[in-house]
Design a protein around this motif. Structure first.
Motif: not given
Ligand SMILES: C[S@@+](CC[C@H](N)C(=O)[O-])C[C@H]1O[C@@H](n2cnc3c(N)ncnc32)[C@H](O)[C@@H]1O
Length: 302
Positions: A97, A102, A123-124, A151
């Motif tokens: 990461v 992502r 934003d993962t 996330c």
């Protein structure tokens, strides 16, 4: 099976068969979380066990070989293995990461709560593949306890022996973008052919930078190895059931296995990971044991 409970929250039955192995790994993570010198913190692990067994007491109820009284060499070995592989996966996921991935795909996600406990960037996207009934049970427990992932989390019910790529793509997975694949505690439940097809599918969906994390034993963990460490009948039965579930997995050592599909692997094993954290290595994983089972852990890239 599922139904609506009194509060309108979906209630689902606890996993069974190979799906029940999900509870054993959660059990080990619940025990680790209770230790003052814990290697990770998974507060949801205990909730999965409590809800699966309708247990309301302190500590953890016994589930076959899984027990909270430190008397069983069989459970000591299994729980050590489940616990000590966790930091390996955590560290490699966080590294991928940090390097730009992502997308995380948990292949056999089970009761893995990494979207909740690893503080992954918002934003993962974590795609979770497992049997639909396992994910339904997990989702019901997490939503009842108002768990919030850091996330985006996308559960996808599939049979990992079938072609699941279409489901993953339909859920928004982007094959050209960086991805880390996590197949923790899975390959020993697959045949050699199914393991091969799984790796081929993972490879086909890895068109950008990709990381693959997985593990498997050097040999099939047979009934004799498991039952010889049982201390009572319930453990013996549980060990036999587990022995019935396991398959060969890949029939080659990790580096050449993944190299055939274009991946480059770094390999360690569970005994080394256990020593790295200063924990005792259960005899079954140690080089001196006549019935030793080595478990390879691999981190591969392409
Ligand atoms: C030992 S659990 C552990 C997995 C999880 N990654 C962990 O470490 O907690 C194995 C999981 O593999 C899943 N599994 C095994 N075979 C499968 C299949 N053919 N399709 C979908 N899920 C499967 C089971 O449902 C179970 O949740």
């Amino acid at each position: 099976m599922s139904s609506l409970g009194a509060m309108g929250v979906k209630r689902v039955t606890a996993p069974e068969g190979v799906r029940a192995t999900a509870l054993l790994t959660a059990y080990a993570r619940a025990q680790e979380t209770a230790r003052p010198d814990r290697l990770f913190d998974d507060p949801w692990a205990r909730l999965f066990i409590a809800e699966a067994t309708a247990f309301t007491g302190a500590g953890l109820p016994r589930i076959g070989m899984a027990r909270d009284d430190k008397v069983s060499p069989l459970w000591a070995a299994f729980s050590s293995y489940f616990t000590l592989r966790t930091p390996f996966y955590d560290e490699h996921i966080l590294r991928a990461v940090a390097a730009g991935a992502r997308q995380v795909v948990l292949v056999a996600a089970s009761m893995d709560t990494r979207p909740y406990r690893l503080a992954l960037p918002p934003d993962t996207t974590v795609f979770e593949l497992d049997n639909a009934s396992v994910l339904d049970f997990k989702d019901a427990v997490l939503s009842r306890h108002h768990a919030r992932a850091s996330c985006r989390r996308v559960p996808i019910g599939v049979d990992l022996r079938a072609d699941w790529s279409g489901d993953l793509l339909a859920a928004g997975f982007r094959p050209g973008e960086p991805v880390v694949w996590v197949a923790e505690g899975l390959l020993m439940y697959l045949t050699t052919g199914d393991s091969e097809r799984l790796l081929a599918a993972v490879t086909a969906q890895s068109r950008g930078r990709a990381w693959l994390l997985t593990e498997y034993p050097e040999r099939v963990v047979d009934e004799a190895t498991m039952t010889s460490r049982a201390t009572d009948e319930a453990e013996r039965v549980s060990a036999m059931m587990m022995a019935n579930l396991v398959r060969r997995g890949p029939d080659t050592e990790p580096a050449p296995w993944v190299a055939r599909h274009g991946w480059t692997a770094e390999v360690t094993d569970i005994a080394a990971e256990t020593r790295r954290h200063g924990r005792p290595v259960p005899d079954v994983f140690d080089h001196g044991a006549p019935d030793r089972v080595g478990v390879w852990l691999l981190s591969a890239t392409r």
